[in-house]
Motif scaffolding. Structure first.
Motif, PDB file in Angstrom:
ATOM      1  N   TYR A   1       6.937  -2.122   6.454  1.00 59.54           N
ATOM      2  CA  TYR A   1       5.880  -3.128   6.420  1.00 59.54           C
ATOM      3  C   TYR A   1       4.500  -2.490   6.376  1.00 59.54           C
ATOM      4  CZ  TYR A   1       9.780  -6.138   7.215  1.00 59.54           C
ATOM      5  OH  TYR A   1      10.974  -6.795   7.055  1.00 59.54           O
ATOM      6  N   ASP A   2       3.540  -3.275   5.913  1.00 63.04           N
ATOM      7  CA  ASP A   2       2.175  -2.783   5.751  1.00 63.04           C
ATOM      8  C   ASP A   2       1.211  -3.338   6.788  1.00 63.04           C
ATOM      9  OD1 ASP A   2       3.009  -3.492   2.432  1.00 63.04           O
ATOM     10  OD2 ASP A   2       2.841  -1.458   3.242  1.00 63.04           O
ATOM     11  N   TYR A   3       1.611  -4.426   7.424  1.00 62.02           N
ATOM     12  CA  TYR A   3       0.730  -5.061   8.400  1.00 62.02           C
ATOM     13  C   TYR A   3       1.551  -5.412   9.639  1.00 62.02           C
ATOM     14  CZ  TYR A   3      -1.962  -5.567   4.141  1.00 62.02           C
ATOM     15  OH  TYR A   3      -2.621  -5.310   2.966  1.00 62.02           O
ATOM     16  N   TRP A   4       0.932  -5.250  10.805  1.00 60.76           N
ATOM     17  CA  TRP A   4       1.644  -5.460  12.062  1.00 60.76           C
ATOM     18  C   TRP A   4       0.754  -6.220  13.037  1.00 60.76           C
ATOM     19  CZ3 TRP A   4       1.179  -0.912   9.416  1.00 60.76           C
ATOM     20  CH2 TRP A   4       2.345  -0.379   8.854  1.00 60.76           C
ATOM     21  N   GLY A   5       1.363  -7.096  13.823  1.00 67.72           N
ATOM     22  CA  GLY A   5       0.621  -7.786  14.866  1.00 67.72           C
ATOM     23  C   GLY A   5       0.707  -7.017  16.171  1.00 67.72           C
TER      24      GLY A   5
END
Length: 126
Positions: free
Chosen positions: A113-117
Motif C-alpha cells: 500500500y501507498d497510504y496508511w492511517g
C-alpha cells in the motif's frame, strides 16, 4: 495530500459488534484497493480484510464470517463491520490504501500500500 483516518474504535464486551470507518481525504481509491490490518500488543501486524475494484473482497480466513468489509464511494469511506467480538480481537486497527491493482496475494501484505492511517484502538474485554 492523501490522508486516511480511522474512526469507531472503543472498548466493547465479548459478543458485541462494532463498525470501524476509514475515510480518505485528498484523493479517491474507488478503483484501487483499501485494506484493514490490525496489530495486537506484542504481536506482528496481520491482514484483516480488503476491498478492491469497488466490490471484490478478501478476508483473513479465521475472520471470515464475523468481519465484513464494505465501501461507500460517495463518502470515500471503507467500513469494517465486526460481529461477535472476542478478546483476541483486541488490537489497533488501521487502514491502508493504494490506487494500484497488483495480484491479490500481494495486497495481503502491508507494504503493498501507498497510504496508511494512524489506527484506532479496539479493546474487547468484560
Amino acid at each position: 495530500q492523501v490522508q486516511l483516518e480511522e474512526t469507531g474504535g472503543r472498548l466493547v464486551q465479548p459478543g458485541d459488534s462494532l463498525r470501524l470507518a476509514c475515510t480518505a481525504s485528498g484523493g479517491s481509491f474507488a478503483d484501487g484497493a483499501v485494506a484493514w490490518f490490525r496489530q495486537a500488543p506484542g504481536k506482528e501486524r496481520e491482514f484483516v480484510a480488503l476491498i478492491r475494484r469497488r466490490t471484490s473482497t478478501s478476508y483473513e480466513n479465521r475472520l471470515k464470517g464475523r468481519f465484513t468489509i464494505s465501501r461507500d464511494n460517495a463518502k470515500n469511506t471503507v467500513y469494517l463491520q465486526m460481529n461477535n467480538l472476542e478478546p483476541e480481537d483486541t488490537a489497533v486497527y488501521s487502514c491502508s490504501a493504494t490506487t494500484k491493482n497488483p495480484p491479490l496475494s500481494v495486497l495481503w501484505t502491508y507494504s503493498a500500500y501507498d497510504y496508511w492511517g494512524q489506527g484506532t484502538q479496539v479493546t474487547v474485554s468484560s
